[in-house]
Motif scaffolding. Structure first.
Motif, PDB file in Angstrom:
ATOM      1  N   GLY A  33     109.083  29.547 -53.028  1.00 14.32           N
ATOM      2  CA  GLY A  33     109.925  28.364 -52.930  1.00 14.32           C
ATOM      3  C   GLY A  33     109.751  27.420 -54.099  1.00 14.32           C
ATOM      4  O   GLY A  33     109.882  26.194 -53.939  1.00 14.32           O
ATOM      5  N   GLY A  34     109.462  27.960 -55.260  1.00 15.07           N
ATOM      6  CA  GLY A  34     109.244  27.137 -56.437  1.00 15.07           C
ATOM      7  C   GLY A  34     107.781  26.874 -56.738  1.00 15.07           C
ATOM      8  O   GLY A  34     107.456  26.252 -57.757  1.00 15.07           O
ATOM      9  N   VAL A  35     106.885  27.334 -55.859  1.00 12.85           N
ATOM     10  CA  VAL A  35     105.446  27.099 -56.022  1.00 12.85           C
ATOM     11  C   VAL A  35     104.791  28.339 -56.631  1.00 12.85           C
ATOM     12  O   VAL A  35     104.907  29.429 -56.079  1.00 12.85           O
ATOM     13  CB  VAL A  35     104.780  26.785 -54.663  1.00 12.85           C
ATOM     14  CG1 VAL A  35     103.279  26.546 -54.833  1.00 12.85           C
ATOM     15  CG2 VAL A  35     105.450  25.579 -54.012  1.00 12.85           C
ATOM     16  N   PRO A  36     104.090  28.214 -57.752  1.00 13.81           N
ATOM     17  CA  PRO A  36     103.401  29.377 -58.337  1.00 13.81           C
ATOM     18  C   PRO A  36     102.160  29.747 -57.526  1.00 13.81           C
ATOM     19  O   PRO A  36     101.624  28.937 -56.765  1.00 13.81           O
ATOM     20  CB  PRO A  36     103.024  28.887 -59.738  1.00 13.81           C
ATOM     21  CG  PRO A  36     102.954  27.410 -59.622  1.00 13.81           C
ATOM     22  CD  PRO A  36     103.960  27.005 -58.584  1.00 13.81           C
ATOM     23  N   LEU A  37     101.686  30.955 -57.725  1.00 17.40           N
ATOM     24  CA  LEU A  37     100.533  31.454 -56.965  1.00 17.40           C
ATOM     25  C   LEU A  37      99.287  30.626 -57.218  1.00 17.40           C
ATOM     26  O   LEU A  37      98.494  30.374 -56.305  1.00 17.40           O
ATOM     27  CB  LEU A  37     100.281  32.925 -57.315  1.00 17.40           C
ATOM     28  CG  LEU A  37      99.084  33.599 -56.627  1.00 17.40           C
ATOM     29  CD1 LEU A  37      99.190  33.496 -55.117  1.00 17.40           C
ATOM     30  CD2 LEU A  37      98.972  35.055 -57.077  1.00 17.40           C
ATOM     31  N   TRP A  38      99.102  30.188 -58.459  1.00 23.04           N
ATOM     32  CA  TRP A  38      97.868  29.442 -58.754  1.00 23.04           C
ATOM     33  C   TRP A  38      97.804  28.131 -57.988  1.00 23.04           C
ATOM     34  O   TRP A  38      96.707  27.671 -57.630  1.00 23.04           O
ATOM     35  CB  TRP A  38      97.718  29.204 -60.259  1.00 23.04           C
ATOM     36  CG  TRP A  38      98.684  28.258 -60.897  1.00 23.04           C
ATOM     37  CD1 TRP A  38      99.861  28.564 -61.511  1.00 23.04           C
ATOM     38  CD2 TRP A  38      98.542  26.827 -61.007  1.00 23.04           C
ATOM     39  NE1 TRP A  38     100.472  27.433 -61.985  1.00 23.04           N
ATOM     40  CE2 TRP A  38      99.680  26.357 -61.705  1.00 23.04           C
ATOM     41  CE3 TRP A  38      97.566  25.914 -60.597  1.00 23.04           C
ATOM     42  CZ2 TRP A  38      99.861  25.002 -61.986  1.00 23.04           C
ATOM     43  CZ3 TRP A  38      97.753  24.560 -60.875  1.00 23.04           C
ATOM     44  CH2 TRP A  38      98.891  24.125 -61.559  1.00 23.04           C
ATOM     45  N   ILE A  39      98.940  27.532 -57.707  1.00 17.45           N
ATOM     46  CA  ILE A  39      98.947  26.283 -56.940  1.00 17.45           C
ATOM     47  C   ILE A  39      98.526  26.534 -55.491  1.00 17.45           C
ATOM     48  O   ILE A  39      97.797  25.736 -54.888  1.00 17.45           O
ATOM     49  CB  ILE A  39     100.345  25.628 -56.986  1.00 17.45           C
ATOM     50  CG1 ILE A  39     100.490  24.816 -58.268  1.00 17.45           C
ATOM     51  CG2 ILE A  39     100.581  24.715 -55.799  1.00 17.45           C
ATOM     52  CD1 ILE A  39      99.655  23.539 -58.296  1.00 17.45           C
TER      53      ILE A  39
END
Length: 266
Positions: A215-221
């Protein structure tokens, strides 16, 4: 050590939900959000003073201020100084580096809620159980510093952007060997933290990342949410205990101090 009442946890949850609600229905309107977040932050400050036990008032107020400063500095450092992500909403002045000022206050509410949530899920937090608390704190801070430095350099890499966070998370669990509640907490934070941020990206139009995935959030976040809050809640608990111990010792020293004889006036 019991750190949080259920009422305080519910209040922190309510305030974060209120801000998210107005952000979504107004698409993060600058004036509306400035007013809403400002009132919510001041209300939480008043709650920390009036609803806390007398002996904890200054501690709770200080914790909210520290949470705001830490969250705001991290946002400024990440967005303005290193360009890891950017806000896509109005700001009062370009001098803020593209960060809406209300977001800096919102970080204080988010981090205060993160501590409340963590302490509620974990139950009573045992502080000082480590044989060397200073070494434990140094280890936790080293994880924060290492992951922050890595993402400043690797945020555009589809693999290496998240690998340091995965490694730091593995080290956290292997070295510290926390209880079952910490594993549950990690999963809940990763799930709801990612979902909440995706909502602010997709519906509120608040900000955007490179390498979007969930949903627009990268995995690292997703990994950073869990790791950062696990570390933050422990450091905040240590801060409360240390400040509380200082206040307790000061009261005891005042109570034990000999009373000076009254001087008679001829």
């Amino acid at each position: 050590m019991h750190l949080e009442s259920r009422k305080t946890f519910l209040m922190d949850l309510f305030l974060v939900l209120v801000v998210c609600f107005f952000a979504c229905i107004t698409r993060s309107n600058l004036w509306v959000m400035t007013g809403v977040v400002g009132m919510c932050w001041l209300f939480r400050l008043g709650w920390a003073w009036w609803r806390s036990p007398v002996e904890r008032r200054l501690l709770d107020v200080s914790l909210l201020v520290v949470a705001t400063l830490v969250g705001g500095f991290n946002d400024f450092n990440t967005v303005v100084l290193h360009g890891v992500y950017r806000y896509t909403v109005e700001v009062f002045s370009p001098a803020t580096g593209g960060i809406p000022l209300w977001m800096l206050l919102f970080w204080g509410l988010i981090m205060r809620f993160a501590a409340s949530f963590s302490w509620t899920v974990a139950g009573d937090v045992k502080i000082g159980g480590s044989k060397n608390p200073a070494l434990r704190i140094a280890f936790l801070l080293s994880l924060v510093i290492a992951t922050r430095l890595s993402i400043f350099r690797l945020y555009l890499d589809p693999v290496w952007s998240w690998m340091p966070f995965a490694l730091a998370t593995a080290l956290y669990f292997v070295v510290l060997q926390p209880g079952r509640s910490t594993y549950l907490l990690f999963f809940l934070i990763a799930t709801f933290g990612t979902a909440g941020e995706a909502l602010l990206i997709q519906v509120a139009g608040l900000h955007e990342y490179h390498l979007p995935m969930f949903g627009g959030v990268p995995l690292w976040i997703t990994l950073w949410w869990s790791l950062a809050i696990l570390i933050w809640q422990e450091l905040a608990a240590q801060l409360l205990e240390y400040a509380g111990a200082l206040a307790h010792n000061r009261r005891e020293s005042l109570e034990k101090a000999p009373n000076l004889p009254e001087m008679s006036v001829p």
